[in-house]
Design a protein around this motif. Structure first.
Motif, mmCIF file in Angstrom:
data_model
loop_
_atom_site.group_PDB
_atom_site.id
_atom_site.type_symbol
_atom_site.label_atom_id
_atom_site.label_comp_id
_atom_site.label_asym_id
_atom_site.label_seq_id
_atom_site.Cartn_x
_atom_site.Cartn_y
_atom_site.Cartn_z
ATOM 1 N N THR A 1 0.834 -1.203 0.000
ATOM 2 C CA THR A 1 0.000 0.000 0.000
ATOM 3 C C THR A 1 0.867 1.252 0.000
ATOM 4 O O THR A 1 0.637 2.188 -0.778
ATOM 5 N N LEU A 2 1.869 1.268 0.876
ATOM 6 C CA LEU A 2 2.763 2.419 0.959
ATOM 7 C C LEU A 2 3.495 2.639 -0.358
ATOM 8 O O LEU A 2 3.669 3.782 -0.809
ATOM 9 N N SER A 3 3.910 1.555 -0.992
ATOM 10 C CA SER A 3 4.636 1.663 -2.254
ATOM 11 C C SER A 3 3.747 2.237 -3.354
ATOM 12 O O SER A 3 4.178 3.118 -4.121
ATOM 13 N N LEU A 4 2.509 1.763 -3.442
ATOM 14 C CA LEU A 4 1.591 2.245 -4.475
ATOM 15 C C LEU A 4 1.263 3.725 -4.283
ATOM 16 O O LEU A 4 1.282 4.511 -5.242
ATOM 17 N N VAL A 5 0.957 4.103 -3.052
ATOM 18 C CA VAL A 5 0.595 5.500 -2.783
ATOM 19 C C VAL A 5 1.799 6.410 -3.003
ATOM 20 O O VAL A 5 1.672 7.501 -3.581
ATOM 21 N N THR A 6 2.974 5.960 -2.560
ATOM 22 C CA THR A 6 4.183 6.762 -2.758
ATOM 23 C C THR A 6 4.468 6.964 -4.240
ATOM 24 O O THR A 6 4.810 8.077 -4.680
#
Length: 514
Positions: free
Chosen positions: A503-508
């Motif tokens: 999730t963090l990777s996609l949003v970042t």
């Protein structure tokens, strides 16, 4: 001449008795007119003189023996004066050690109260260092004294006003408060009124010293008898960067209202915070009249209001970060989920459009979460909010700091508002609302919240917080204005939020491409 008197006294005596009247002499020879003119006056004068000496002796005994210690203390008090050596406040330093709030020497002039009071009712006035030194040379009026004092100077002026705050003279009402009495505050002392100056008052305030001086009858100081050196307050190293703060203030559009916050995600440290319009805190140090202060405080521009932490506004598209996290974590969408941008969604008589369609009449086809963040696509987030549900969206928003105080040290923070169906049912309760069914939650309400519009309200600081969570890899640190020293202090509490790395990777990725 003697007179002859003939009386008949009977047969036992001669027929004629001759008596002679003579002048009688007093038995006590000194009783008479000659006594008062002689011995009497001397005796009376002696008695009166003795009484006078006796009265004087009694009075002298009372003054010297019975109350002698009191009068000796009064005499010493008229000859010896205790002056206060006011301690400088601790300096405020930026994260690199540059001073952003310093002290400048001045004098505090103590006046006899009966001779006249200052505007605030105290027998104190303030002089610059030059004015005080000149007055010492020319001589002070009888009964006046000078005490060494300090005033605050804020190096960056309005650029850091809402963080550093101001100081102000303590009031007569505050002096009666037990809190200030126990800490030996005096008339004329200045205390922190806002910002860092207020929250760190106990650390910044030093310990006053004393100076015993001998004065003459006119009050002029003859010599110093003793001195208790004052102790300077503790310097505080703040998290802000002086250079960055200046750049931020200069870059803000002139005449516009708003705020800028620059932070360090890994620690929560605030590197710069600027609220516009601002004000010059140095005006408070030199002293404003009541009219000048009221003009500043009552201005429609509200320059003393810290919009960065106290202003609440709809967050707009910045909230799409939270919507994306909630949708991904709740499984409403995945990294491969694509939603068609139709340009407009119609729900009964209501229409919800994408900004790109509104401005240019065009759509963007199939959009995934990365593309949606990059393009700030409203249609994608309408649908994501709908799939996630307002209850779960609200849970994630609150986890990421919305709807509650962040915990920053500065006073005046607002909590914002994260609405949900329960909130709406409690706040729309008038007969008109109930008749129009405004107390119910609709799909359109969820659409609005999902793109940061509608009833939702946040502060600029809260927006910075949820952005920092993504930048810090899911770590939520309480914002702070005090520098965090690695290995010495860990700073405010930080916690890991249960957000998956994917999730963090996609949003970042979406934020970087935006």
């Amino acid at each position: 001449m003697n007179s002859r008197i003939t009386r008949r006294l009977g047969k036992a005596f001669p027929d004629a008795l001759i008596s002679q009247k003579r002048k009688m002499k007093p038995v006590i020879p000194f009783i008479g007119d000659t006594w008062w003119l002689g011995v009497g006056r001397v005796l009376l004068f002696t008695v009166l003189l003795f009484l006078c000496f006796f009265i004087l002796f009694i009075r002298l005994f009372h003054l010297t023996i019975i109350r002698g210690h009191e009068y000796r203390a009064l005499a010493d008090g008229n000859r010896i004066r205790e002056l206060v050596r006011h301690a400088p406040r601790g300096q405020l330093l930026d994260r690199t050690g540059k001073p952003v709030a310093v002290n400048e020497a001045q004098y505090r002039r103590l006046l006899p109260c009966e001779a006249g009071r200052t505007a605030n009712g105290a027998c104190v006035s303030y002089l610059t260092q030059a004015e005080g030194e000149a007055l010492e040379k020319t001589g002070l009026p009888v009964g006046s004294f000078l005490e060494t004092d300090w005033k605050r100077r804020y190096v960056l002026g309005s650029a850091t006003a809402h963080i550093l705050g101001t100081t102000g003279e303590i009031t007569a009402g505050e002096l009666k408060d037990e809190y200030y009495q126990l800490r030996n505050y005096r008339t004329g002392d200045r205390i922190g009124r806002s910002g860092v100056e207020a929250i760190y008052e106990d650390r910044l305030r030093g310990r006053d010293g004393k100076e015993l001086v001998e004065v003459d009858a006119s009050g002029r100081i003859l010599r110093v008898l003793g001195r208790d050196t004052e102790v300077t307050g503790i310097d505080i190293i703040l998290s802000i960067d002086a250079g960055l703060s200046q750049v931020v203030a200069q870059a803000f559009p002139e005449g516009k209202r708003g705020a800028i916050i620059v932070s360090k995600p890994a620690t929560g440290e605030i590197l710069a915070m600027y609220s516009s319009p601002s004000y010059d805190p140095n005006l408070m140090s030199t002293g404003l009249s009541e009219d000048e202060y009221r003009k500043l405080a009552d201005s429609s521009d509200r320059p003393m209001f810290n919009r960065a932490i106290g202003g609440v506004y709809p967050p707009g598209s910045t909230f799409k970060i939270v919507t994306a996290v909630a949708g991904l974590e709740e499984g409403a969408i995945t990294g491969s989920t694509e939603i068609e941008d139709t340009g407009i969604i119609s729900v009964g008589p209501f229409s919800f459009t994408n900004w790109y369609f509104t401005q240019y009449g065009r759509t963007e086809g199939m959009v995934n979460v990365i593309r949606a963040l990059q393009r700030s696509n409203d249609i994608f987030f309408y649908r994501t909010g709908e799939r996630t549900g307002i209850e779960r969206l609200a849970v994630w928003a609150r986890r990421m700091g919305l709807g509650s105080l962040t915990g920053i040290e500065l006073p005046g923070e607002a909590a914002g508002l994260m609405p949900d169906p329960d909130w709406k049912s409690k706040h729309f309760t008038t007969d008109a609302d109930l008749e129009a069914r405004n107390n119910l939650w609709y799909a359109g309400d969820t659409y609005h919240i999902a793109i940061g519009q509608g009833y939702i309200l946040t502060t600029p600081l809260q927006t910075a917080v949820w952005t920092d969570i993504i930048a810090a890899g899911g770590r939520y640190c309480v914002p702070t204005i005090e520098k965090v020293h690695p290995g010495i202090s860990s700073g405010p509490a930080c916690q890991e939020l249960p957000i998956k790395k994917e999730t963090l990777s996609l949003v970042t990725d979406g934020m970087v491409k935006a």
